[in-house]
Design a protein around this motif. Sequence first.
Motif, mmCIF file in Angstrom:
data_model
loop_
_atom_site.group_PDB
_atom_site.id
_atom_site.type_symbol
_atom_site.label_atom_id
_atom_site.label_comp_id
_atom_site.label_asym_id
_atom_site.label_seq_id
_atom_site.Cartn_x
_atom_site.Cartn_y
_atom_site.Cartn_z
ATOM 1 N N ILE A 2 45.389 45.011 38.277
ATOM 2 C CA ILE A 2 45.552 45.707 37.007
ATOM 3 C C ILE A 2 44.662 46.945 36.912
ATOM 4 O O ILE A 2 45.078 47.990 36.419
ATOM 5 C CB ILE A 2 45.237 44.754 35.845
ATOM 6 N N SER A 3 43.428 46.816 37.347
ATOM 7 C CA SER A 3 42.481 47.920 37.207
ATOM 8 C C SER A 3 41.367 47.759 38.224
ATOM 9 O O SER A 3 41.244 46.713 38.874
ATOM 10 C CB SER A 3 41.902 47.957 35.786
ATOM 11 N N GLY A 4 40.520 48.808 38.295
ATOM 12 C CA GLY A 4 39.353 48.741 39.163
ATOM 13 C C GLY A 4 39.529 49.535 40.440
ATOM 14 O O GLY A 4 40.450 50.333 40.584
ATOM 15 N N PHE A 5 38.584 49.324 41.335
ATOM 16 C CA PHE A 5 38.571 50.018 42.619
ATOM 17 C C PHE A 5 38.262 49.012 43.703
ATOM 18 O O PHE A 5 37.647 47.982 43.451
ATOM 19 C CB PHE A 5 37.508 51.138 42.618
ATOM 20 N N TRP A 6 38.661 49.334 44.936
ATOM 21 C CA TRP A 6 38.376 48.467 46.070
ATOM 22 C C TRP A 6 36.872 48.259 46.214
ATOM 23 O O TRP A 6 36.127 49.243 46.171
ATOM 24 C CB TRP A 6 38.948 49.081 47.354
ATOM 25 N N PRO A 7 36.417 47.034 46.439
ATOM 26 C CA PRO A 7 37.162 45.772 46.492
ATOM 27 C C PRO A 7 37.123 45.000 45.178
ATOM 28 O O PRO A 7 37.424 43.815 45.139
ATOM 29 C CB PRO A 7 36.401 45.011 47.570
ATOM 30 N N ASN A 8 36.764 45.677 44.091
ATOM 31 C CA ASN A 8 36.549 44.989 42.806
ATOM 32 C C ASN A 8 37.678 45.236 41.824
ATOM 33 O O ASN A 8 37.446 45.751 40.724
ATOM 34 C CB ASN A 8 35.213 45.413 42.204
ATOM 35 N N TYR A 9 38.889 44.897 42.227
ATOM 36 C CA TYR A 9 40.019 45.016 41.317
ATOM 37 C C TYR A 9 40.071 43.821 40.366
ATOM 38 O O TYR A 9 39.600 42.732 40.694
ATOM 39 C CB TYR A 9 41.329 45.068 42.097
ATOM 40 N N ARG A 10 40.652 44.050 39.200
ATOM 41 C CA ARG A 10 40.925 42.943 38.279
ATOM 42 C C ARG A 10 42.381 42.542 38.465
ATOM 43 O O ARG A 10 43.282 43.350 38.253
ATOM 44 C CB ARG A 10 40.676 43.364 36.833
ATOM 45 N N PRO A 11 42.613 41.285 38.857
ATOM 46 C CA PRO A 11 43.990 40.825 39.006
ATOM 47 C C PRO A 11 44.578 40.426 37.659
ATOM 48 O O PRO A 11 43.846 40.234 36.686
ATOM 49 C CB PRO A 11 43.856 39.608 39.917
ATOM 50 N N SER A 12 45.887 40.294 37.615
ATOM 51 C CA SER A 12 46.529 39.780 36.409
ATOM 52 C C SER A 12 46.150 38.310 36.232
ATOM 53 O O SER A 12 45.558 37.692 37.110
ATOM 54 C CB SER A 12 48.046 39.926 36.504
ATOM 55 N N ASN A 13 46.490 37.765 35.081
ATOM 56 C CA ASN A 13 46.180 36.357 34.804
ATOM 57 C C ASN A 13 47.215 35.407 35.403
ATOM 58 O O ASN A 13 47.084 34.190 35.253
ATOM 59 C CB ASN A 13 46.105 36.130 33.294
ATOM 60 N N TYR A 14 48.225 35.972 36.034
ATOM 61 C CA TYR A 14 49.303 35.143 36.558
ATOM 62 C C TYR A 14 49.086 34.899 38.049
ATOM 63 O O TYR A 14 49.003 35.843 38.829
ATOM 64 C CB TYR A 14 50.650 35.820 36.319
ATOM 65 N N TRP A 15 49.004 33.646 38.422
ATOM 66 C CA TRP A 15 48.843 33.263 39.817
ATOM 67 C C TRP A 15 49.982 32.345 40.230
ATOM 68 O O TRP A 15 50.419 31.504 39.455
ATOM 69 C CB TRP A 15 47.511 32.534 40.030
ATOM 70 N N GLY A 16 50.436 32.508 41.449
ATOM 71 C CA GLY A 16 51.430 31.609 41.994
ATOM 72 C C GLY A 16 50.763 30.351 42.534
ATOM 73 O O GLY A 16 49.574 30.118 42.326
ATOM 74 N N GLN A 17 51.541 29.570 43.266
ATOM 75 C CA GLN A 17 51.021 28.309 43.792
ATOM 76 C C GLN A 17 50.239 28.518 45.087
ATOM 77 O O GLN A 17 49.511 27.637 45.530
ATOM 78 C CB GLN A 17 52.168 27.312 44.025
ATOM 79 N N GLY A 18 50.387 29.688 45.683
ATOM 80 C CA GLY A 18 49.707 29.966 46.935
ATOM 81 C C GLY A 18 50.435 29.350 48.117
ATOM 82 O O GLY A 18 51.356 28.541 47.975
ATOM 83 N N THR A 19 50.005 29.746 49.296
ATOM 84 C CA THR A 19 50.563 29.181 50.529
ATOM 85 C C THR A 19 49.404 28.888 51.480
ATOM 86 O O THR A 19 48.524 29.719 51.683
ATOM 87 C CB THR A 19 51.619 30.128 51.156
ATOM 88 N N GLN A 20 49.400 27.678 52.024
ATOM 89 C CA GLN A 20 48.288 27.227 52.850
ATOM 90 C C GLN A 20 48.431 27.759 54.272
ATOM 91 O O GLN A 20 49.492 27.639 54.893
ATOM 92 C CB GLN A 20 48.257 25.688 52.894
ATOM 93 N N VAL A 21 47.356 28.321 54.768
ATOM 94 C CA VAL A 21 47.262 28.747 56.167
ATOM 95 C C VAL A 21 46.149 27.949 56.821
ATOM 96 O O VAL A 21 45.018 27.931 56.326
ATOM 97 C CB VAL A 21 46.972 30.259 56.272
ATOM 98 N N THR A 22 46.474 27.267 57.905
ATOM 99 C CA THR A 22 45.499 26.471 58.632
ATOM 100 C C THR A 22 45.485 26.927 60.083
ATOM 101 O O THR A 22 46.531 26.928 60.747
ATOM 102 C CB THR A 22 45.835 24.974 58.555
ATOM 103 N N VAL A 23 44.310 27.336 60.552
ATOM 104 C CA VAL A 23 44.165 27.817 61.921
ATOM 105 C C VAL A 23 43.235 26.871 62.673
ATOM 106 O O VAL A 23 42.082 26.680 62.279
ATOM 107 C CB VAL A 23 43.605 29.245 61.961
ATOM 108 N N SER A 24 43.734 26.288 63.722
ATOM 109 C CA SER A 24 42.935 25.348 64.511
ATOM 110 C C SER A 24 42.408 26.027 65.771
ATOM 111 O O SER A 24 43.050 26.923 66.329
ATOM 112 C CB SER A 24 43.758 24.119 64.869
ATOM 113 N N SER A 25 41.242 25.555 66.199
ATOM 114 C CA SER A 25 40.613 26.166 67.388
ATOM 115 C C SER A 25 41.079 25.503 68.676
ATOM 116 O O SER A 25 41.755 24.499 68.656
ATOM 117 C CB SER A 25 39.097 26.055 67.273
#
Length: 122
Positions: free
Chosen positions: A99-122
């Motif tokens: 919504i506003s701000g500058f890199w890396p301190n932007y303000r995001p909207s209040n709406y978030w999705g469910q996200g997607t899990q990323v798992t990296v194994s060694s």
Amino acid sequence: QVQLVESGGGSVQAGGSLRLSCAASGINFRLSMMGWYRQVSGKQRELVANIAVGGSTNYADSVKGRFTISRDNAKDTVYLQMSSLKPEDTAVYYCNQLISGFWPNYRPSNYWGQGTQVTVSS
């Protein structure tokens, strides 16, 4: 209403690649700055990349050179191509409108999705 639907996560071995997608609705996507965040359980959400309306991008140092953010305004979708994945990239990844701000301190909207899990194994 605003909806952000992330997809494309999964489990990969170190060195592998994944492409995340985030389909947005309820916002004027082509006039929106978008960002990808990630969150490890118990830690704060971290902005890893953003893309401006005109296509300019910024990346966190931890992902620079390995991740690429892009957008398709015709599909109201933002992408995160992740390569050379490391175990420390393991997190839930979210997109959001910035919504506003500058890199890396932007303000995001209040709406978030469910996200997607990323798992990296060694």
